[in-house]
Design a protein around this motif. Sequence first.
Motif, PDB file in Angstrom:
ATOM      1  N   VAL A  77      87.929 -35.905  -6.863  1.00  0.00           N
ATOM      2  CA  VAL A  77      89.054 -36.961  -7.029  1.00  0.00           C
ATOM      3  C   VAL A  77      90.132 -36.476  -6.376  1.00  0.00           C
ATOM      4  O   VAL A  77      90.828 -37.382  -5.480  1.00  0.00           O
ATOM      5  CB  VAL A  77      88.941 -37.645  -8.192  1.00  0.00           C
ATOM      6  N   THR A  78      90.571 -35.346  -6.922  1.00  0.00           N
ATOM      7  CA  THR A  78      92.145 -34.862  -6.255  1.00  0.00           C
ATOM      8  C   THR A  78      92.255 -34.506  -5.107  1.00  0.00           C
ATOM      9  O   THR A  78      93.294 -34.185  -4.440  1.00  0.00           O
ATOM     10  CB  THR A  78      92.611 -34.091  -7.283  1.00  0.00           C
ATOM     11  N   LYS A 100      86.580 -34.365 -11.317  1.00  0.00           N
ATOM     12  CA  LYS A 100      88.140 -34.287 -11.395  1.00  0.00           C
ATOM     13  C   LYS A 100      88.543 -33.758  -9.887  1.00  0.00           C
ATOM     14  O   LYS A 100      89.471 -33.995  -9.450  1.00  0.00           O
ATOM     15  CB  LYS A 100      88.574 -33.671 -12.596  1.00  0.00           C
ATOM     16  N   ILE A 101      88.087 -32.584  -9.764  1.00  0.00           N
ATOM     17  CA  ILE A 101      88.432 -31.788  -8.547  1.00  0.00           C
ATOM     18  C   ILE A 101      88.147 -32.599  -7.168  1.00  0.00           C
ATOM     19  O   ILE A 101      89.148 -32.879  -6.450  1.00  0.00           O
ATOM     20  CB  ILE A 101      88.002 -30.448  -8.369  1.00  0.00           C
ATOM     21  N   ASN A 107      81.902 -32.567 -15.068  1.00  0.00           N
ATOM     22  CA  ASN A 107      83.231 -33.767 -15.400  1.00  0.00           C
ATOM     23  C   ASN A 107      84.415 -32.935 -14.689  1.00  0.00           C
ATOM     24  O   ASN A 107      85.366 -33.555 -13.769  1.00  0.00           O
ATOM     25  CB  ASN A 107      83.602 -33.803 -16.739  1.00  0.00           C
ATOM     26  N   GLN A 108      84.554 -31.461 -14.642  1.00  0.00           N
ATOM     27  CA  GLN A 108      85.545 -30.749 -14.012  1.00  0.00           C
ATOM     28  C   GLN A 108      85.475 -30.940 -12.492  1.00  0.00           C
ATOM     29  O   GLN A 108      86.557 -30.946 -11.619  1.00  0.00           O
ATOM     30  CB  GLN A 108      85.586 -29.275 -14.458  1.00  0.00           C
TER      31      GLN A 108
END
Length: 186
Positions: free
Chosen positions: A184-185, A181-182, A177-178
């Motif tokens: 996506v950014t 998120k990375i 999940n981390q």
Amino acid sequence: MKVVAIVGSIRKDSYNRKLAQYIQQRYQDKFELEILSLRDLPFYDQDIENEPSAAVKDFKGKVAAADAVLWLVPEYNGTVPGVMVNAIDWMSRVDRVLNGKPSWIMGASMGVLGTVKAQMHLRDILFSPGVGSPLLPGNEVYVGVVHEKMDAEGNLTHEPTVKFLDTVVNNFIQWFNQQAKIAVTK
């Protein structure tokens, strides 16, 4: 999350296959796990890499569609089994379906050290150019003396191993999940 398991043994009663099946059943509420077979993959051949067999296309398609890969590696002569290396060779060419795909590694053997040498070699392979599969760090699963920790149905019965596996699965989900998120950014 959809995960594919790549088991480095084609033996019907492989302990690593049994471990994959145990994980598939135990954690079905956390992720979907499909266990892929290496049995039908032909030897990698650069002459046909652009027009591979249906078995290769299907295998690579399933890996490409997955969110992550779980490697279950036995240890043959202190290293990664040839059938697993062959699968990686197919996946590292043309469309490179492993590139950027999160991975985690486990292994079971009747020996005391589990599959520690094979897992170290597999890590090196997965970091190589053309493969580039990021790995869950610091959560190695070496199920040594597996024949004393698994019953005839393939269930892990050694409670410390089960608890450790629970921890690693949760760690992988958090890490995945981390990583998402990375991505996506970026």
